[in-house]
Scaffold this active site. Structure first.
Site, PDB file in Angstrom:
ATOM      1  N   HIS A   2      -3.766  -5.086   0.696  1.00 37.00           N
ATOM      2  CA  HIS A   2      -3.248  -5.448   2.020  1.00 37.00           C
ATOM      3  C   HIS A   2      -3.305  -6.947   2.239  1.00 37.00           C
ATOM      4  O   HIS A   2      -4.219  -7.465   2.896  1.00 37.00           O
ATOM      5  CB  HIS A   2      -4.047  -4.728   3.109  1.00 37.00           C
ATOM      6  CG  HIS A   2      -3.718  -3.294   3.208  1.00 37.00           C
ATOM      7  ND1 HIS A   2      -2.791  -2.798   4.088  1.00 37.00           N
ATOM      8  CD2 HIS A   2      -4.172  -2.237   2.497  1.00 37.00           C
ATOM      9  CE1 HIS A   2      -2.685  -1.480   3.940  1.00 37.00           C
ATOM     10  NE2 HIS A   2      -3.512  -1.133   2.972  1.00 37.00           N
ATOM     11  N   CYS A  41       0.826  -1.214   0.000  1.00 40.52           N
ATOM     12  CA  CYS A  41       0.000   0.000   0.000  1.00 40.52           C
ATOM     13  C   CYS A  41       0.860   1.263   0.000  1.00 40.52           C
ATOM     14  O   CYS A  41       1.396   1.608  -1.053  1.00 40.52           O
ATOM     15  CB  CYS A  41      -1.011  -0.040   1.129  1.00 40.52           C
ATOM     16  SG  CYS A  41      -2.479   0.934   0.760  1.00 40.52           S
ATOM     17  N   GLU A  57      -1.462  -8.631   4.194  1.00 34.95           N
ATOM     18  CA  GLU A  57      -1.138  -8.984   5.590  1.00 34.95           C
ATOM     19  C   GLU A  57      -2.390  -9.225   6.424  1.00 34.95           C
ATOM     20  O   GLU A  57      -2.394 -10.015   7.366  1.00 34.95           O
ATOM     21  CB  GLU A  57      -0.267  -7.879   6.213  1.00 34.95           C
ATOM     22  CG  GLU A  57      -0.998  -6.684   6.778  1.00 34.95           C
ATOM     23  CD  GLU A  57      -1.593  -5.740   5.705  1.00 34.95           C
ATOM     24  OE1 GLU A  57      -1.293  -5.912   4.514  1.00 34.95           O
ATOM     25  OE2 GLU A  57      -2.379  -4.854   6.085  1.00 34.95           O
TER      26      GLU A  57
HETATM   27  N1  LIG Z   1      -1.995   6.831   2.433  1.00 35.75           N
HETATM   28  C1  LIG Z   1      -1.844   6.147   1.177  1.00 35.75           C
HETATM   29  C2  LIG Z   1      -1.520   4.696   1.437  1.00 35.75           C
HETATM   30  C3  LIG Z   1      -2.716   3.945   1.897  1.00 35.75           C
HETATM   31  C4  LIG Z   1      -2.441   2.893   2.925  1.00 35.75           C
HETATM   32  O1  LIG Z   1      -1.333   2.467   3.178  1.00 35.75           O
HETATM   33  N2  LIG Z   1      -3.527   2.499   3.545  1.00 35.75           N
HETATM   34  C5  LIG Z   1      -3.471   1.738   4.751  1.00 35.75           C
HETATM   35  C6  LIG Z   1      -4.542   2.218   5.675  1.00 35.75           C
HETATM   36  C7  LIG Z   1      -4.116   1.968   7.101  1.00 35.75           C
HETATM   37  C8  LIG Z   1      -5.220   2.288   8.067  1.00 35.75           C
HETATM   38  O2  LIG Z   1      -5.781   3.405   7.929  1.00 35.75           O
HETATM   39  O3  LIG Z   1      -5.503   1.428   8.908  1.00 35.75           O
HETATM   40  C9  LIG Z   1      -3.094   6.257   0.325  1.00 35.75           C
HETATM   41  O4  LIG Z   1      -4.144   6.623   0.884  1.00 35.75           O
HETATM   42  O5  LIG Z   1      -3.031   5.948  -0.866  1.00 35.75           O
END
Ligand SMILES: N[C@@H](CCC(=O)NCCCC(=O)O)C(=O)O
Length: 250
Positions: free
Chosen positions: A220, A112, A222
């Site tokens: 994601h 991500c 994970e």
């Molecule tokens: N901020 C970037 C990357 C998005 C990202 O890594 N999302 C994970 C969300 C984690 C969370 O809020 O629990 C984008 O928005 O593209």
């Protein structure tokens, strides 16, 4: 043989009236329970990092997601307030780790925010608020109190025939989750696009000519790594690459 160790660059977070260097449990849990590796969470500093001192002591690099965005100045764009929140310490720690891990052939899984950092680290750019573009689906995190709903598997991506991740997921349609408002705009010269969403959003890349496992995904894996087959396959492949690197290093 002792379990190999991966590095996970931390986020800077503010809570309980102080500053924390933090990583979400879902990453270290998937690393241990599926990839079968231990994790070192790497503090995020804007200055003073010794990248090789970190990489000398680990066998893989897992660059996690985060609600923060890569600072636009790192890919030649103007920073608007709406592009935030930012985490310059995370940027300053993760991007050099990514570049140097690739140079050293240390296995890399970027998730991500991680795929976005990978793209920027190698000279690419990002688009923000992609859901506002004509024909682009809303990839943002569903607003819901239940994290299982936020990370629900709800999107088709098409894995390219002959791609690196096709070795683990197979080519064709794979169901994934989606929690992002940014995405790769200009793909860095050293990256190969491996999967696309139906609206054309880049969902996975690999590093061209990488010395080892070097993959970034916009979704994601994970979160459901223990129960979802494609998620598990990716983390198992990462763990195998980390063990191979550790044995070779030894
Ligand atoms: N901020 C970037 C990357 C998005 C990202 O890594 N999302 C994970 C969300 C984690 C969370 O809020 O629990 C984008 O928005 O593209």
């Amino acid at each position: 043989m002792p379990k190999p160790i991966i590095a996970i660059p931390a986020d800077i977070r503010e809570f309980d009236g102080t500053t924390w260097h933090a990583a979400q449990s879902q990453y270290v849990r998937a690393a241990l329970n599926v990839a079968d590796v231990m994790s070192f969470i790497i503090p995020a500093f804007e200055e003073g990092n010794d990248t090789d001192a970190i990489l000398d002591r680990i066998d893989g690099l897992l660059v996690s997601g985060s609600a923060t965005n890569v600072h636009p100045s790192l890919y030649g764009a103007e920073a608007r307030d709406s592009d935030g929140p930012f985490d310059p310490a995370r940027d300053a720690t993760a991007l050099p780790l990514i570049r140097r891990a690739l140079e050293r052939g240390i296995p890399l899984l970027a998730i991500c925010r991680g795929i976005q950092e990978l793209n920027v680290a190698l000279g690419g750019t990002l688009a923000t608020e992609i859901q506002e573009q004509e024909g682009v689906w809303d990839h943002r995190k569903p607003q819901h109190p239940d994290r299982d709903v936020m990370y629900s598997i709800r999107q088709d991506v098409i894995v390219a025939e002959g791609s690196c991740i096709a070795r683990y997921l197979g080519p064709g349609s794979v169901q994934v989750n989606s929690l992002h408002r940014q995405a790769i705009s200009k793909t860095a010269p050293g990256l190969q696009v491996e999967a696309l969403a139906e609206d054309g959003t880049i969902e996975a890349v690999s590093v061209i000519g990488a010395k080892g496992f070097a993959i970034g995904v916009q979704w994601h894996p994970e979160y459901w790594a223990e129960t979802d087959a494609p998620s598990r396959a990716l983390f198992e492949a990462f763990g195998d690459a980390v063990r191979t690197y550790a044995q070779t290093k030894a």
